[in-house]
Motif scaffolding. Structure first.
Motif, PDB file in Angstrom:
ATOM      1  N   UNK A  93       0.804  -1.223   0.000  1.00 25.31           N
ATOM      2  CA  UNK A  93       0.000   0.000   0.000  1.00 25.31           C
ATOM      3  C   UNK A  93       0.841   1.280   0.000  1.00 25.31           C
ATOM      4  N   UNK A  94       2.173   1.135   0.073  1.00 22.83           N
ATOM      5  CA  UNK A  94       3.066   2.295   0.030  1.00 22.83           C
ATOM      6  C   UNK A  94       4.196   1.990  -0.951  1.00 22.83           C
ATOM      7  N   UNK A  95       4.410   2.909  -1.886  1.00 15.67           N
ATOM      8  CA  UNK A  95       5.438   2.704  -2.910  1.00 15.67           C
ATOM      9  C   UNK A  95       6.771   3.340  -2.533  1.00 15.67           C
ATOM     10  N   UNK A  96       6.704   4.573  -1.998  1.00 18.29           N
ATOM     11  CA  UNK A  96       7.922   5.297  -1.639  1.00 18.29           C
ATOM     12  C   UNK A  96       7.847   5.809  -0.204  1.00 18.29           C
ATOM     13  N   UNK A  97       8.910   5.568   0.552  1.00 14.84           N
ATOM     14  CA  UNK A  97       9.049   6.148   1.892  1.00 14.84           C
ATOM     15  C   UNK A  97       9.910   7.400   1.724  1.00 14.84           C
ATOM     16  N   UNK A  98       9.261   8.540   1.682  1.00 10.66           N
ATOM     17  CA  UNK A  98       9.972   9.782   1.389  1.00 10.66           C
ATOM     18  C   UNK A  98      10.470  10.417   2.683  1.00 10.66           C
ATOM     19  N   UNK A  99      11.346   9.740   3.384  1.00 14.40           N
ATOM     20  CA  UNK A  99      11.937  10.148   4.670  1.00 14.40           C
ATOM     21  C   UNK A  99      11.582   9.104   5.715  1.00 14.40           C
ATOM     22  N   UNK A 226      16.657   8.179   5.267  1.00 13.67           N
ATOM     23  CA  UNK A 226      16.833   7.743   3.883  1.00 13.67           C
ATOM     24  C   UNK A 226      15.529   7.809   3.094  1.00 13.67           C
ATOM     25  N   UNK A 227      15.664   7.644   1.784  1.00 16.53           N
ATOM     26  CA  UNK A 227      14.516   7.480   0.890  1.00 16.53           C
ATOM     27  C   UNK A 227      14.494   6.014   0.498  1.00 16.53           C
ATOM     28  N   UNK A 228      13.354   5.363   0.662  1.00 17.77           N
ATOM     29  CA  UNK A 228      13.264   3.933   0.359  1.00 17.77           C
ATOM     30  C   UNK A 228      12.053   3.642  -0.511  1.00 17.77           C
ATOM     31  N   UNK A 229      12.080   2.481  -1.148  1.00 12.40           N
ATOM     32  CA  UNK A 229      10.977   2.099  -2.037  1.00 12.40           C
ATOM     33  C   UNK A 229      10.762   0.597  -2.016  1.00 12.40           C
TER      34      UNK A 229
END
Length: 326
Positions: A93-99, A226-229
């Motif tokens: 349900x989440x594509x990018x963790x922007x922080x 970090x930025x994660x995906x």
């Protein structure tokens, strides 16, 4: 007649087989098309401690402007806990963790979440602090036997244990209680806690209420965010991931080119004064490039998790990183 009947049956069977094969191929093509087409992208939104790029990206509609040309809708679920983010990644349900804190990514990966670090978000050791209200508590040594509150398994928790270690003290030398930052500040102000682990905008707010900083993360940790995906998203949609990082880089350039507007928008979003934003902004390094020093800091974070019983099995830090800039 028997020959004709047999030929008729064979022709009918061949037609049915061809038709079925055609249906199967069409279904496969349809599935392939649906896999490649993206209609929605979910990007986490966290504005604290002082996540300026995220604020600019949202307030200036940067992601919407980039992806609307392909009729892709962008949503920003406000998931502020790293563990909740990795759960959302695991569920798809989440594509990018922007922080997201490096601690959360490492813990998630160790527990089977297929997640990749695609860039650095920030490094801000000065933004992470240990605070007290009692004027007699001036140093880490003064915390011996005292009650310290803050979020467990986070950068702030890592700061506390690192600060204790630097003074030849152990975790058992303080009474640590797991608590969110706002609740921790409230406990500190009410006198039910002797010290609190505080970050970002909550730091100047606590100072305004009479608290003081015992130590920051300087010299102890880099406070790596970090930025994660999702890995499966990257595997299927690398082109979109690269566009995502291009938008993030654009937001950083906008911040540099328009500092006054950046301070204003950040102040409005975080509800702290422009002067406080300016002071805190200088604490942050928002460069997205992953350096050798960053990798060492990630390894240091993993060691912290292992030493304190929060991680049972190490992961290969370098395998967690997927450089999509190439």
């Amino acid at each position: 007649m028997k020959v004709l009947r047999k030929l008729s049956l064979l022709l009918t069977a061949a037609m049915i087989t061809t038709a079925l094969a055609g249906c199967g191929g069409a279904q496969k093509s349809s599935n392939s098309d649906s896999q490649e087409k993206v209609s929605n992208i979910n990007i986490s939104y966290v504005k604290s401690p002082l996540n300026v790029p995220s604020i600019i990206e949202k307030r200036k509609n940067l992601f919407q402007d980039e992806f609307s040309k392909d009729n892709i809708k962008v949503t920003f679920p406000e998931i502020t806990e790293g563990s909740k983010m990795t759960e959302a990644v695991a569920s798809g349900s989440l594509d990018f963790c922007n922080a997201i804190g490096a601690t959360s990514v490492i813990l998630g990966a160790a527990n089977g979440v297929d997640i990749k670090i695609i860039g650095m978000y920030s490094r801000a050791p000065k933004a992470f602090t240990i605070m007290a209200k009692d004027p007699n508590i001036k140093s880490i040594e003064d915390l011996k036997g005292k009650k310290v509150v803050g979020p467990k398994g986070t950068i702030l928790h890592q700061l506390l244990l690192g600060a204790l270690k630097n003074k030849n003290m152990k975790a058992e030398d303080v009474q640590f209680i797991n608590m969110g930052i706002p609740q921790g500040v409230s406990a500190l102000m009410s006198g039910s806690a002797d010290a609190a682990l505080v970050a970002g905008a909550s730091v100047p707010q606590a100072v305004a209420k009479g608290a003081h900083i015992i130590t920051t993360g300087e010299g102890i940790l880099d406070a790596t965010i970090v930025i994660a995906a999702r890995k499966d998203f990257l595997d299927k949609h690398m082109d979109i991931a690269k566009r995502y990082m291009n938008v993030h880089n654009k937001s950083i350039q906008l911040m540099k080119d328009n500092p006054e507007e950046t301070y204003k928008l950040t102040s409005e979003e975080t509800q702290i004064s422009v002067d406080q934003v300016k002071e805190m902004y200088n604490w942050y390094d928002f460069s997205p490039k992953i350096t050798d020093k960053d990798i060492k800091e990630l390894e240091k974070t993993q060691d912290f998790l292992m030493e304190n019983g929060m991680l049972k099995k190490k992961v290969d830090i370098k395998s967690l990183i997927q450089d999509i800039s190439k």
